[in-house]
Design a protein around this motif. Structure first.
Motif, mmCIF file in Angstrom:
data_model
loop_
_atom_site.group_PDB
_atom_site.id
_atom_site.type_symbol
_atom_site.label_atom_id
_atom_site.label_comp_id
_atom_site.label_asym_id
_atom_site.label_seq_id
_atom_site.Cartn_x
_atom_site.Cartn_y
_atom_site.Cartn_z
ATOM 1 N N PHE A 180 0.802 -1.221 0.000
ATOM 2 C CA PHE A 180 0.000 0.000 0.000
ATOM 3 C C PHE A 180 0.839 1.277 0.000
ATOM 4 O O PHE A 180 0.420 2.293 -0.534
ATOM 5 N N ILE A 181 2.010 1.241 0.597
ATOM 6 C CA ILE A 181 2.837 2.457 0.644
ATOM 7 C C ILE A 181 3.718 2.583 -0.597
ATOM 8 O O ILE A 181 4.339 3.621 -0.808
ATOM 9 N N ARG A 182 3.757 1.548 -1.402
ATOM 10 C CA ARG A 182 4.620 1.537 -2.583
ATOM 11 C C ARG A 182 3.971 2.331 -3.721
ATOM 12 O O ARG A 182 2.756 2.427 -3.823
ATOM 13 N N TYR A 183 4.836 2.835 -4.601
ATOM 14 C CA TYR A 183 4.340 3.642 -5.711
ATOM 15 C C TYR A 183 3.601 2.801 -6.744
ATOM 16 O O TYR A 183 2.799 3.321 -7.507
ATOM 17 N N ARG A 184 3.878 1.517 -6.783
ATOM 18 C CA ARG A 184 3.156 0.675 -7.733
ATOM 19 C C ARG A 184 1.669 0.581 -7.362
ATOM 20 O O ARG A 184 0.815 0.440 -8.237
ATOM 21 N N PHE A 185 1.369 0.664 -6.051
ATOM 22 C CA PHE A 185 -0.041 0.687 -5.645
ATOM 23 C C PHE A 185 -0.684 2.000 -6.071
ATOM 24 O O PHE A 185 -1.836 2.018 -6.533
ATOM 25 N N VAL A 224 -11.203 6.307 -4.113
ATOM 26 C CA VAL A 224 -10.750 7.366 -3.207
ATOM 27 C C VAL A 224 -10.086 6.778 -1.966
ATOM 28 O O VAL A 224 -9.088 7.322 -1.468
ATOM 29 N N VAL A 225 -10.620 5.682 -1.448
ATOM 30 C CA VAL A 225 -9.991 5.036 -0.286
ATOM 31 C C VAL A 225 -8.587 4.567 -0.649
ATOM 32 O O VAL A 225 -7.638 4.705 0.146
ATOM 33 N N GLY A 226 -8.405 4.033 -1.858
ATOM 34 C CA GLY A 226 -7.073 3.610 -2.276
ATOM 35 C C GLY A 226 -6.077 4.754 -2.271
ATOM 36 O O GLY A 226 -4.960 4.629 -1.743
ATOM 37 N N LEU A 227 -6.468 5.904 -2.853
ATOM 38 C CA LEU A 227 -5.586 7.071 -2.846
ATOM 39 C C LEU A 227 -5.335 7.576 -1.424
ATOM 40 O O LEU A 227 -4.200 7.932 -1.059
ATOM 41 N N PHE A 231 -1.524 7.904 0.432
ATOM 42 C CA PHE A 231 -0.945 9.184 0.859
ATOM 43 C C PHE A 231 -0.943 9.332 2.374
ATOM 44 O O PHE A 231 -0.053 9.977 2.942
ATOM 45 N N ALA A 232 -1.922 8.737 3.058
ATOM 46 C CA ALA A 232 -1.923 8.791 4.523
ATOM 47 C C ALA A 232 -0.757 7.982 5.095
ATOM 48 O O ALA A 232 -0.134 8.384 6.091
ATOM 49 N N LEU A 233 -0.440 6.833 4.486
ATOM 50 C CA LEU A 233 0.718 6.052 4.930
ATOM 51 C C LEU A 233 2.016 6.820 4.717
ATOM 52 O O LEU A 233 2.924 6.788 5.558
ATOM 53 N N LEU A 234 2.105 7.535 3.589
ATOM 54 C CA LEU A 234 3.286 8.375 3.362
ATOM 55 C C LEU A 234 3.379 9.492 4.395
ATOM 56 O O LEU A 234 4.467 9.838 4.865
ATOM 57 N N THR A 235 2.218 10.048 4.762
ATOM 58 C CA THR A 235 2.204 11.096 5.780
ATOM 59 C C THR A 235 2.680 10.566 7.130
ATOM 60 O O THR A 235 3.447 11.230 7.853
ATOM 61 N N PHE A 240 4.708 14.396 6.696
ATOM 62 C CA PHE A 240 4.507 15.503 5.755
ATOM 63 C C PHE A 240 3.081 15.415 5.221
ATOM 64 O O PHE A 240 2.625 14.332 4.826
ATOM 65 N N PRO A 241 2.341 16.534 5.195
ATOM 66 C CA PRO A 241 0.923 16.496 4.778
ATOM 67 C C PRO A 241 0.769 16.346 3.258
ATOM 68 O O PRO A 241 0.520 17.323 2.542
ATOM 69 N N PHE A 242 0.891 15.145 2.764
ATOM 70 C CA PHE A 242 0.861 14.915 1.312
ATOM 71 C C PHE A 242 -0.512 15.243 0.715
ATOM 72 O O PHE A 242 -0.599 15.831 -0.368
ATOM 73 N N ILE A 243 -1.593 14.845 1.372
ATOM 74 C CA ILE A 243 -2.929 15.014 0.778
ATOM 75 C C ILE A 243 -3.276 16.483 0.559
ATOM 76 O O ILE A 243 -3.655 16.875 -0.558
ATOM 77 N N PRO A 244 -3.175 17.360 1.575
ATOM 78 C CA PRO A 244 -3.499 18.768 1.296
ATOM 79 C C PRO A 244 -2.530 19.435 0.335
ATOM 80 O O PRO A 244 -2.933 20.299 -0.453
ATOM 81 N N VAL A 245 -1.258 19.025 0.372
ATOM 82 C CA VAL A 245 -0.279 19.663 -0.514
ATOM 83 C C VAL A 245 -0.515 19.240 -1.959
ATOM 84 O O VAL A 245 -0.585 20.074 -2.875
#
Length: 592
Positions: A180-185, A224-227, A231-235, A240-245
């Motif tokens: 889930f945190i990987r870019y391929r997902f 939307v849950v997938g996205l 991004f929440a896992l990356l945060t 870092f607030p990836f979703i609002p940025v």
């Protein structure tokens, strides 16, 4: 960390999933259109109901799974959770997943027709029959709400037990780190969104109608849950607030560059007429009335009745009432079309009038086709003479059958697909993509329904789909069709702008409250001034839904034309006007 700080850390990591769950819950409860879907499911008690419950189950499980993944990722920040904190950690994903089912249950109950108390019912009254039907629907909705509560209990038990297992937590942790945190997902999720969006554009009605409105919402929730999970896992990992940025930046960029995908769709060249000069309403009516068959009929009767119908707005109900009434009149009185000069309509009335015109177009009838015995309405005349039955009057005729086949179409599912996939994507795109306009999904659905009407109910007239044709082509003084006048509102000035096949005033004064939605070309000034008007080259379906555009359901349309009656443009150049169907108290069609 204190228990409060640990709980706050959990909620911080779940905040976007909370927003998503609340937003979908509001969507499943608040809109009147959603409550209508609950009523439809209650009337169907079949495949529609199965799709509704299945979609709600998918939405709930998807949100729970996303929240559970984020909760698992938050556990390293919460050391040795015990007692109430452990309970809250287990409860949070379950509650977020259950919230849409709770909202849907409340929507089922809110959609139940109100019971009228204290009214005296007359035996045989149509309102008594209607109340009996509503009482049945009210009971079915209550049963479905109870069934949904049972589904809620099953969902809570299942997810609570799944979330309590150490194996589930271990699998979720490994899935977060390896997938889930990987870019391929992320690439897979974006690819899925692109694929679904493309499919909805290519099949604007059939695909959405297959899934149904709730199914489309479920697909949107999965994407939307997938996205959100990625991004929440990356945060969580990089703080870092990836979703609002990311999404806030894209939204700001799209807003600044002004991407507008709501320009009116133009008719295909094959369906357009040459740009002939438009005539005034007075000249149009005079030529229409002075057609030889009408003059002969007037001499025979000693008079010539002329009808101008006003069809008010009110969504699909208004469309149904206008189309069915006009079709029933035509079937009962075949000469009705010869005496019907114009239909002035707005919103749903415009859509119903367009459907009636398309059905009428498929039935050939010349101006001199009156019956030799002089019976304008033969079925009614036979009934009054005692030789006909009341069932003959109530039976749908060929025009009403065509109208009914179009009205049976699911228009809401394609609109929901356009709103959640294409128009939602346009919010983050700085480039305007006209195909993303959700109003076009309604137009295409109406046109495709017209094709199916012609295939299943062939008439004796022109078998081309009038809904796809240039609006201006639907009427001439001698084609035995009513002139359609679709009322709209200029969102900038508040003036009424009418889509009409003819002009009301040849001079087109710019100080009037009533304007024609057409291009104006003024030559000379003062008393020597002449004005030429040029029709918009838009399909009939586009014209009808331009009159039916309503905020948040369908966006205001943008039309570029030179017309100083609607909004004064100091430069005299074509302007981009924002056109709505209904505005304030203008949801009435007036033939003046």
């Amino acid at each position: 960390m204190t228990v409060r700080e640990q709980l706050f850390a959990l909620l911080r990591n779940l905040r976007w999933m909370i927003v998503l769950s609340v937003a979908i819950s509001i969507l499943l409860y608040l809109p009147d259109q959603i409550q209508e879907l609950y009523r439809i499911a209650a009337d169907d008690i079949g495949w529609v109901t199965v799709r509704e419950f299945s979609a709600l189950g998918v939405i709930a499980v998807t949100i729970w799974a996303g929240a559970f993944q984020l909760t698992t990722a938050s556990l390293p920040e919460i050391a040795h959770a015990t007692g109430r904190l452990a309970f809250y950690i287990r409860l949070a994903p379950v509650l977020l997943g259950a919230l849409p089912i709770i909202a849907a249950t409340a929507g089922q109950l809110a959609s139940r027709p109100a019971r009228e108390v204290g009214e005296v019912e007359e035996v045989g009254s149509i309102f008594r029959i209607q109340d009996q039907a509503l009482a049945f629907e009210r009971n079915i909705l209550l049963i479905l709400a109870i069934a949904m509560l049972i589904m809620l209990v099953c969902f809570v038990i299942f997810t609570w037990r799944m979330g309590s297992r150490d194996r589930s937590i271990d699998l979720a942790s490994r899935a977060n780190n390896t997938y889930f945190i990987r870019y391929r997902f992320l690439a897979l999720t974006i690819g899925g969104i692109v694929l679904l969006t493309t499919a909805f554009i290519l099949l604007p009605d059939r695909l959405a109608q297959f899934f149904g409105s709730f199914g489309v919402i479920a697909l949107f929730a999965v994407c939307v849950v997938g996205l959100t999970v990625h991004f929440a896992l990356l945060t969580i990992k990089f703080t870092f607030p990836f979703i609002p940025v990311v999404f806030g930046g894209l939204f700001l960029l799209a807003s600044l560059l002004g991407g507008d995908d709501h320009e009116l769709r133009t008719a295909a060249e094959a369906n357009s007429l040459p740009k002939d000069a438009r005539m005034s309403a007075v000249a149009a009516f005079r030529e229409w009335l002075l057609q030889k068959p009408r003059l002969a009929e007037a001499r025979r009767l000693g008079e010539y009745p002329v009808f101008i119908v006003a069809a008010q707005g009110g969504g699909i109900y208004a469309a149904n009432n206008a189309a069915r009434f006009l079709a029933r009149m035509q079937d009962l009185c075949p000469a009705f079309r010869q005496h019907l000069f114009a239909i002035s309509a707005v919103s749903g009335g415009s859509v119903g009038s367009a459907i009636f015109a398309a059905a009428l177009h498929a039935e050939n009838a010349s101006l001199d086709s009156n019956a030799a015995d002089g019976k304008t309405c033969p079925k009614i005349a036979d009934f009054l003479a005692g030789v006909g039955r009341v069932q003959d009057i109530d039976a749908p005729g060929p025009v009403e059958q065509r109208v009914a086949s179009v009205l049976a179409t699911d228009f809401l599912s394609p609109l929901v697909a356009g709103f959640l996939f294409t128009d939602f994507t346009q919010m983050f795109s700085p480039v305007a993509i006209p195909a993303f306009d959700r109003a076009r999904f309604l137009e295409y659905t109406l046109e495709n329904a017209g094709d199916k009407m012609l295939d299943s109910h062939k008439g004796t007239g022109d078998q081309s789909n009038l809904l796809r044709a240039d609006f201006q082509s639907h009427w001439t003084v001698g084609n035995n069709m009513p002139a359609l006048l679709f009322n709209t509102t200029d969102a900038g000035s508040g003036k009424r702008a009418v889509i009409s096949p003819f002009d009301f005033d040849p001079l087109h004064p710019n100080d009037t409250d009533l304007c024609i939605l057409a291009g104006l070309e003024r030559v000379a000034t003062g008393a020597d001034q002449t004005v030429k008007s040029h029709s918009l080259r838009i399909p009939l379906s586009t014209a009808a839904f331009t009159s039916a555009r309503f905020p948040w359901v369908t966006p205001a349309a943008t039309v570029s034309l030179k017309n100083d009656c609607i909004t004064t443009n100091p430069a005299g150049a074509p302007g981009g006007w924002r056109i709505c169907g209904e505005f304030g108290d203008r949801d009435r069609a007036r033939p003046d």
